[in-house]
Write a protein that holds these residues in place. Sequence first.
Motif, PDB file in Angstrom:
ATOM      1  N   HIS A  92       0.810  -1.226   0.000  1.00  0.00           N
ATOM      2  CA  HIS A  92       0.000   0.000   0.000  1.00  0.00           C
ATOM      3  C   HIS A  92       0.842   1.274   0.000  1.00  0.00           C
ATOM      4  N   ILE A  93       1.946   1.234  -0.726  1.00  0.00           N
ATOM      5  CA  ILE A  93       2.754   2.451  -0.878  1.00  0.00           C
ATOM      6  C   ILE A  93       2.012   3.394  -1.818  1.00  0.00           C
ATOM      7  N   THR A  94       1.819   4.654  -1.382  1.00  0.00           N
ATOM      8  CA  THR A  94       1.063   5.628  -2.180  1.00  0.00           C
ATOM      9  C   THR A  94       1.994   6.713  -2.709  1.00  0.00           C
ATOM     10  N   ARG A  95       1.388   7.615  -3.479  1.00  0.00           N
ATOM     11  CA  ARG A  95       2.129   8.712  -4.082  1.00  0.00           C
ATOM     12  C   ARG A  95       2.757   9.637  -3.035  1.00  0.00           C
ATOM     13  N   SER A  96       2.234   9.612  -1.815  1.00  0.00           N
ATOM     14  CA  SER A  96       2.803  10.487  -0.784  1.00  0.00           C
ATOM     15  C   SER A  96       3.797   9.742   0.104  1.00  0.00           C
ATOM     16  N   ASP A  97       4.139   8.504  -0.280  1.00  0.00           N
ATOM     17  CA  ASP A  97       5.160   7.770   0.463  1.00  0.00           C
ATOM     18  C   ASP A  97       6.516   7.929  -0.221  1.00  0.00           C
ATOM     19  N   CYS A  98       7.485   7.136   0.189  1.00  0.00           N
ATOM     20  CA  CYS A  98       8.863   7.376  -0.264  1.00  0.00           C
ATOM     21  C   CYS A  98       9.633   6.066  -0.410  1.00  0.00           C
ATOM     22  N   LEU A  99      10.432   5.956  -1.464  1.00  0.00           N
ATOM     23  CA  LEU A  99      11.327   4.803  -1.632  1.00  0.00           C
ATOM     24  C   LEU A  99      12.735   5.181  -1.163  1.00  0.00           C
ATOM     25  N   ILE A 100      13.461   4.190  -0.691  1.00  0.00           N
ATOM     26  CA  ILE A 100      14.861   4.397  -0.337  1.00  0.00           C
ATOM     27  C   ILE A 100      15.699   3.366  -1.089  1.00  0.00           C
ATOM     28  N   ALA A 101      16.676   3.869  -1.844  1.00  0.00           N
ATOM     29  CA  ALA A 101      17.586   2.983  -2.575  1.00  0.00           C
ATOM     30  C   ALA A 101      18.814   2.778  -1.717  1.00  0.00           C
ATOM     31  N   LEU A 102      18.965   1.580  -1.179  1.00  0.00           N
ATOM     32  CA  LEU A 102      20.079   1.278  -0.279  1.00  0.00           C
ATOM     33  C   LEU A 102      21.002   0.286  -0.983  1.00  0.00           C
ATOM     34  N   GLY A 103      22.094   0.783  -1.556  1.00  0.00           N
ATOM     35  CA  GLY A 103      23.003  -0.131  -2.245  1.00  0.00           C
ATOM     36  C   GLY A 103      23.867   0.579  -3.273  1.00  0.00           C
ATOM     37  N   GLY A 104      24.397  -0.198  -4.207  1.00  0.00           N
ATOM     38  CA  GLY A 104      25.271   0.340  -5.239  1.00  0.00           C
ATOM     39  C   GLY A 104      24.487   0.859  -6.432  1.00  0.00           C
ATOM     40  N   GLY A 105      25.152   0.916  -7.573  1.00  0.00           N
ATOM     41  CA  GLY A 105      24.557   1.519  -8.760  1.00  0.00           C
ATOM     42  C   GLY A 105      23.318   0.793  -9.256  1.00  0.00           C
ATOM     43  N   VAL A 106      23.328  -0.534  -9.197  1.00  0.00           N
ATOM     44  CA  VAL A 106      22.174  -1.304  -9.674  1.00  0.00           C
ATOM     45  C   VAL A 106      20.938  -0.972  -8.837  1.00  0.00           C
ATOM     46  N   VAL A 107      21.108  -0.994  -7.531  1.00  0.00           N
ATOM     47  CA  VAL A 107      19.990  -0.676  -6.635  1.00  0.00           C
ATOM     48  C   VAL A 107      19.515   0.763  -6.874  1.00  0.00           C
TER      49      VAL A 107
END
Lengths: 351, 351
Positions: A92-107
């Motif tokens: 239920h991630i919505t437009r007002s939520d947030c992603l976090i990219a934790l890792g190297g270039g691929v992530v």
Amino acid sequence: MNIVSVKASQSYDVVIGRGLIASCGEYIKKVTAAKSFAVVSDDNVDKLYGDIVEKSLKEQGFEVCRFVFPHGEASKCSAVLNDIYMFLTENHITRSDCLIALGGGVVGDITGYAAATYLRGLDYVQVPTSLLAQVDSSVGGKTAIDLPCGKNLVGAFKQPKLVLCDIAALDTLPRDFFIDGMGEVVKYGMIKSSELFDILSGNDIDSIKNILEDIITRCVSIKRDVVEADEFDKGERMLLNFGHTLGHSVEQHYNYTGISHGRAVAVGMALITGRAENKDLCADGTLDKLTACLKRYELPFSTDIPVSKLADACLNDKKRAGGSIYIIICSECGKSSAVKMSIDEFMQFIG
Amino acid sequence: MNIVSVKASQSYDVVIGRGLIASCGEYIKKVTAAKSFAVVSDDNVDKLYGDIVEKSLKEQGFEVCRFVFPHGEASKCSAVLNDIYMFLTENHITRSDCLIALGGGVVGDITGYAAATYLRGLDYVQVPTSLLAQVDSSVGGKTAIDLPCGKNLVGAFKQPKLVLCDIAALDTLPRDFFIDGMGEVVKYGMIKSSELFDILSGNDIDSIKNILEDIITRCVSIKRDVVEADEFDKGERMLLNFGHTLGHSVEQHYNYTGISHGRAVAVGMALITGRAENKDLCADGTLDKLTACLKRYELPFSTDIPVSKLADACLNDKKRAGGSIYIIICSECGKSSAVKMSIDEFMQFIG
């Protein structure tokens, strides 16, 4: 701790320092109104930092879910992308939520692309954990996935809300990956900063670790300057491709598995600078200085692949842009420009 | 022939007239420097117009390749998208080339999304061939694909270089699809133009075909005004959702196959206007005028589904945006506003 502010279509800070991951929640709270976070990572990085990031976010009262995929370039594909989309809907991630990219270039690339496209875009934060990602892919807003027939063929421009470069994460980075990242670091010195190049030439792969905060800040600042001048990759940004045209051919020759990106760029820089010196397009001794510097970081500067073969691969790649090709040449260590060549001129230049 | 100019982050014209498809090459030549074109269409539309478009483009000296997928919403998925990407690489389509979306909403949405993401974006032109696509999806820059768990969940904002609405294409449109498009046409009258609403109320499904150029121009102009005020869908653009909140629930109830979009919107408009009139939120007789108009175009205005069931589905959908819901209400035919309601207020409103 240093902060480099990037003014793109959406402005954001790149924070560079030690121990940022453990307190990431505090930093992230300042840049987004989101209450729910999806942390995307690969199995290697999640093992090391996934729990720490989750804990820090939860301390700020945030909801957290985590998606983990197998490490490696093969994961930067539409199948994993679809898995990420499904995960986001299930959680239920919505437009007002947030992603976090934790890792190297691929992530970073695939998570940024998911953030650009899921629900037509939501906030995301980059927490790059490799040297290459910290100095290169985490700044500039280029996100992408690969297609079976080529790298980065599908993507979007999407600026993050924040980039947290934790120097401490590099302590756990395998030596091999550290060397790889140094290829791009040397590139920044070559194209834009004799000062950075001199620092690199006065250190080596061990001593440089004592001044990484300064080194990364310099690289990020250079990339910031270039990207601000050319967010959508129409001109100045080409300079970042120094060593990349021949470098990509080297990578391609080994099917992107025999040699890492940074090492291929190192070879590409040395090859193109050797040609440039032959044609009096750069100051005498530039190639010597470059190769001496590359050696200090255990980076290669030559290849057994016949140069004619590499040149053919370049043309195959670049003729896509028309009948000519842009080559980046450093007239001395710290100064670069783009030179437009016809196909014939290029073949003659490469010899 | 009418032209509606749209000023978004990238400006473009919507040309509305008869016979535009046969001379599309001339129009397209004026808006892009591309020399190579990939025409994307579905099997139904390609059969009717694919050769005509190809001929017109070739008359301008352009290279043309064509990609055709099976018609229907099921094609708006990541599998077909990947097929499009592969087709583009196989045909050496580059960043300086151009895609053409030839078809209805599905073709427009997925082709626009491919144009937004392939090589991080290239030019594209919309040639909408259904009434719904001409008045709705071809303007506004929203592109998308569906996920298995929901419609339009992945997408991007991407403005076309040009939109060609050929009225003649509507001659071949099955009556069923024409009726469907009229649902959205009535919506435009309701939310923004008593003049348009009066024209619609003075015609019927046969006579309206004589004045389609005027009708479509009015609809596109209304959408243009709304979209210019709110390109990235943060406010004003909500008005376009009149009838859509309950309408989507109706569509969902029938698994998106039992009722077409325009018909579901018609039902949604009638239901919400009935509630609004009960609560004195709109002028007396508004519902009667609306239903009379809907009848003229053979559109439905009621449903057997219990309204409580529809309301539940709305909440399930909209609670994604937080603890409240925006409902679009027309205070009279031609005037609309968004009303923010808490979940409790909404349930009470719906009854």
